[in-house]
Each structure stands twice: as structure tokens, then as C-alpha cells.
Design a protein around this motif. Structure first.
Motif, PDB file in Angstrom:
ATOM      1  N   ASP A 149      14.467   6.181  -3.845  1.00  0.00           N
ATOM      2  CA  ASP A 149      14.894   4.691  -3.053  1.00  0.00           C
ATOM      3  C   ASP A 149      14.837   3.879  -1.694  1.00  0.00           C
ATOM      4  O   ASP A 149      15.199   3.072  -1.595  1.00  0.00           O
ATOM      5  N   LYS A 155      11.168   1.416  -1.277  1.00  0.00           N
ATOM      6  CA  LYS A 155      12.262   0.725  -1.157  1.00  0.00           C
ATOM      7  C   LYS A 155      10.569  -0.830  -1.652  1.00  0.00           C
ATOM      8  O   LYS A 155      10.274  -1.695  -2.080  1.00  0.00           O
ATOM      9  N   LYS A 156       9.685  -0.750  -0.477  1.00  0.00           N
ATOM     10  CA  LYS A 156       8.365  -1.837  -0.903  1.00  0.00           C
ATOM     11  C   LYS A 156       7.391  -1.788  -2.434  1.00  0.00           C
ATOM     12  O   LYS A 156       7.381  -2.989  -2.680  1.00  0.00           O
ATOM     13  N   TYR A 157       7.584  -0.874  -2.304  1.00  0.00           N
ATOM     14  CA  TYR A 157       6.670  -0.005  -3.758  1.00  0.00           C
ATOM     15  C   TYR A 157       7.553  -1.136  -5.051  1.00  0.00           C
ATOM     16  O   TYR A 157       6.770  -1.541  -5.590  1.00  0.00           O
ATOM     17  N   LEU A 158       8.937  -0.564  -5.030  1.00  0.00           N
ATOM     18  CA  LEU A 158       9.961  -1.396  -6.140  1.00  0.00           C
ATOM     19  C   LEU A 158       9.541  -2.783  -5.763  1.00  0.00           C
ATOM     20  O   LEU A 158       9.708  -3.294  -7.027  1.00  0.00           O
ATOM     21  N   LYS A 159       9.942  -3.231  -4.521  1.00  0.00           N
ATOM     22  CA  LYS A 159       9.592  -4.789  -4.752  1.00  0.00           C
ATOM     23  C   LYS A 159       8.765  -5.256  -4.935  1.00  0.00           C
ATOM     24  O   LYS A 159       9.125  -6.492  -5.339  1.00  0.00           O
ATOM     25  N   ASN A 160       7.361  -5.180  -4.326  1.00  0.00           N
ATOM     26  CA  ASN A 160       6.396  -6.002  -4.111  1.00  0.00           C
ATOM     27  C   ASN A 160       5.196  -4.754  -4.161  1.00  0.00           C
ATOM     28  O   ASN A 160       4.399  -4.878  -3.267  1.00  0.00           O
ATOM     29  N   LYS A 161       4.785  -4.231  -4.935  1.00  0.00           N
ATOM     30  CA  LYS A 161       3.482  -2.718  -4.920  1.00  0.00           C
ATOM     31  C   LYS A 161       1.864  -3.814  -4.427  1.00  0.00           C
ATOM     32  O   LYS A 161       0.892  -3.624  -3.974  1.00  0.00           O
ATOM     33  N   LYS A 163       1.203  -6.243  -2.780  1.00  0.00           N
ATOM     34  CA  LYS A 163       0.689  -6.820  -1.182  1.00  0.00           C
ATOM     35  C   LYS A 163       1.141  -4.804  -0.597  1.00  0.00           C
ATOM     36  O   LYS A 163       0.904  -5.196   0.631  1.00  0.00           O
TER      37      LYS A 163
END
Length: 253
Positions: A149, A155-161, A163
Motif C-alpha cells: 500500500d 495505491k492507484k490500483y486499489l483506488k481505481n484500476k 483507469k
């Protein structure tokens, strides 16, 4: 110096040299380094990994075994055996556990202190105590690596992969899988701590914090924090055995 005295002196020097070599070889065998762990992991050398922990365990037993023969310590050891999780008691795996200090121990109103760091011995065959050692812990943590994390890609992957580019998705998944796989590899022998799904960075799964006995050692209040749960409990010594009297508070991380 007579010939007899010379022989004695030579024998003494040889003995000391031999002991130093033996102790030195034991130290080398029981060293834990990130490179060593990486090699075990790369080649899936489970037996070698287990032997490394056994070497550390054997060193530890020497440190505290001399202190486990008095009645007070035997009672304390029995408490350790009661508290350690049932799941591990019956696992066919030799789990190793660490604790950085001996718990604060009170008998009536007096606190008993222990000058050297040692762990209570456990009679549970599958649980092997290891002396807490900062160098060993540091190498284990370096081997496992940072929690994924912390990486901006993850972090980006977990938030909205959705995109993200496919290459970034693959990178994030590699980082997550690498961390999980290394944790699982070590976790086959050392039961890693967890707090809300994260590994506690101190890598100390077992913390038995306070033991508060009454004057005749027939009742004890225990405050402990284990891998993912903890409690304040009261045990009573009945018919030669400790039995849970009541739970004051219990928590799950």
C-alpha cells in the motif's frame, strides 16, 4: 613451569580454542540474513528455513532453561501454555514465536523483575520460543519488504484500476503478489502478526504484557495481545491446574 603444568596449560588453551570454534560455527549456522532468506525462497527450501529457526530456538533454550526450575516460573510457564492460540497447538507445523521482553509480573503488590531477557518455556510441542533479536527481526522484515500500500502504483490500483494502463496494473499486482508470497513463505513457520489486515511492523506476534498474581499464586489476572486478538482474563489454580475464571475484556484486531 613443569612439563605437567605445560601440558595442563596447553590443554586449557586447546579446549578454549575448540569451544570458540564450536560457538562460532553455531553463530554462523544460526545467523538469519536477507540473502539467506531470499535463497530459501527462490529454491523453496522449506527444510533449510525450518532448520534456521531451530538453530535460533536451540540458542534461546540455553538462555532461559536454567531459570525454569522454580515454582513461580513454572506457574508462569503454565499460563503461557494456556494463552497461546488453540489453532497452533494442534497444527502439524513447528511454529516459532518471539516476544521482546518478559511480561511485567506482580505477586500481591510487589513487582518481580528479571535481569535477562528470556521467554517462558512452553510444553506445547508445535510452538518453539525464540529469543527476540533485533538483527534477526530486521533481516526478516527486509526480506518480506514494505507493505504494498505504500507504493503509489498500488495505491492507484486499489483506488481505481480501471483507469490504469495494463502495464501499471501488472506492476501493482506483481508487488502485491510478491509481498503476499514472501509473507506466506515465512508464515509457514513464524506466525506473523496482523492488525486490521496489515502486518505489524514490529514482527512480534506474541505480547503477554502483565501477569498479576495474588499472594499465594492461586489466582492471576493476565493482560495479553496475540497475533490478531487479545484479552484481560482471570485464571484460578484449581486441583493443580489453571482454569479460566472470567474474561474482563476481549478484543479482535
Amino acid at each position: 613451569m613443569t612439563n605437567k603444568a605445560k601440558h595442563k596449560d596447553a590443554f586449557r588453551k586447546c579446549t578454549i580454542t575448540f569451544l570458540m570454534l564450536v560457538l562460532g560455527s553455531c553463530a554462523v549456522l544460526s545467523q538469519v540474513t536477507k540473502q539467506q532468506l531470499d535463497n530459501f525462497y527462490k529454491n523453496n527450501n522449506l527444510k533449510e528455513l525450518e532448520q534456521t529457526f531451530f538453530n535460533l530456538h536451540h540458542q534461546t533454550t540455553t538462555a532461559f532453561s536454567k531459570l525454569s526450575d522454580n515454582d513461580t516460573l513454572n506457574r508462569i510457564n503454565e499460563i503461557f501454555n494456556l494463552i497461546l492460540p488453540d489453532k497452533e497447538k494442534f497444527e502439524p507445523v513447528a511454529y516459532f514465536f518471539l516476544q521482546p521482553y518478559y511480561p511485567r509480573t506482580f505477586i500481591d503488590d510487589k513487582e518481580y523483575t528479571f535481569t535477562s531477557q528470556f521467554l517462558a518455556s512452553t510444553k506445547i510441542e508445535n510452538l518453539k520460543p525464540i529469543q527476540y533479536d533485533y538483527q534477526t527481526i530486521s533481516e526478516l522484515l527486509k526480506f518480506i519488504g514494505s507493505y504494498p500500500d505504500n507504493n503509489p502504483v498500488v495505491k492507484k490500483y486499489l483506488k481505481n484500476k480501471k483507469k490504469m494502463k495494463k502495464s501499471k496494473i501488472r506492476k501493482a499486482e506483481r508487488l502485491i503478489h510478491k509481498y503476499d508470497n514472501k509473507s506466506s513463505f515465512i508464515g509457514q513457520f513464524v506466525h506473523l502478526p496482523a492488525t486490521w489486515g496489515r502486518m505489524n511492523r514490529s514482527l512480534v506476534p506474541y505480547k503477554i504484557n502483565i501477569l498479576r498474581f495474588n499472594a499465594d499464586l492461586t489466582e492471576v489476572e493476565v493482560i495479553y495481545d496475540l497475533t490478531s486478538s487479545g484479552a484481560t482474563e482471570v485464571y484460578t489454580f484449581v486441583d493443580g491446574k489453571w482454569k479460566l475464571n472470567r474474561t474482563i475484556i476481549q478484543w479482535i484486531h
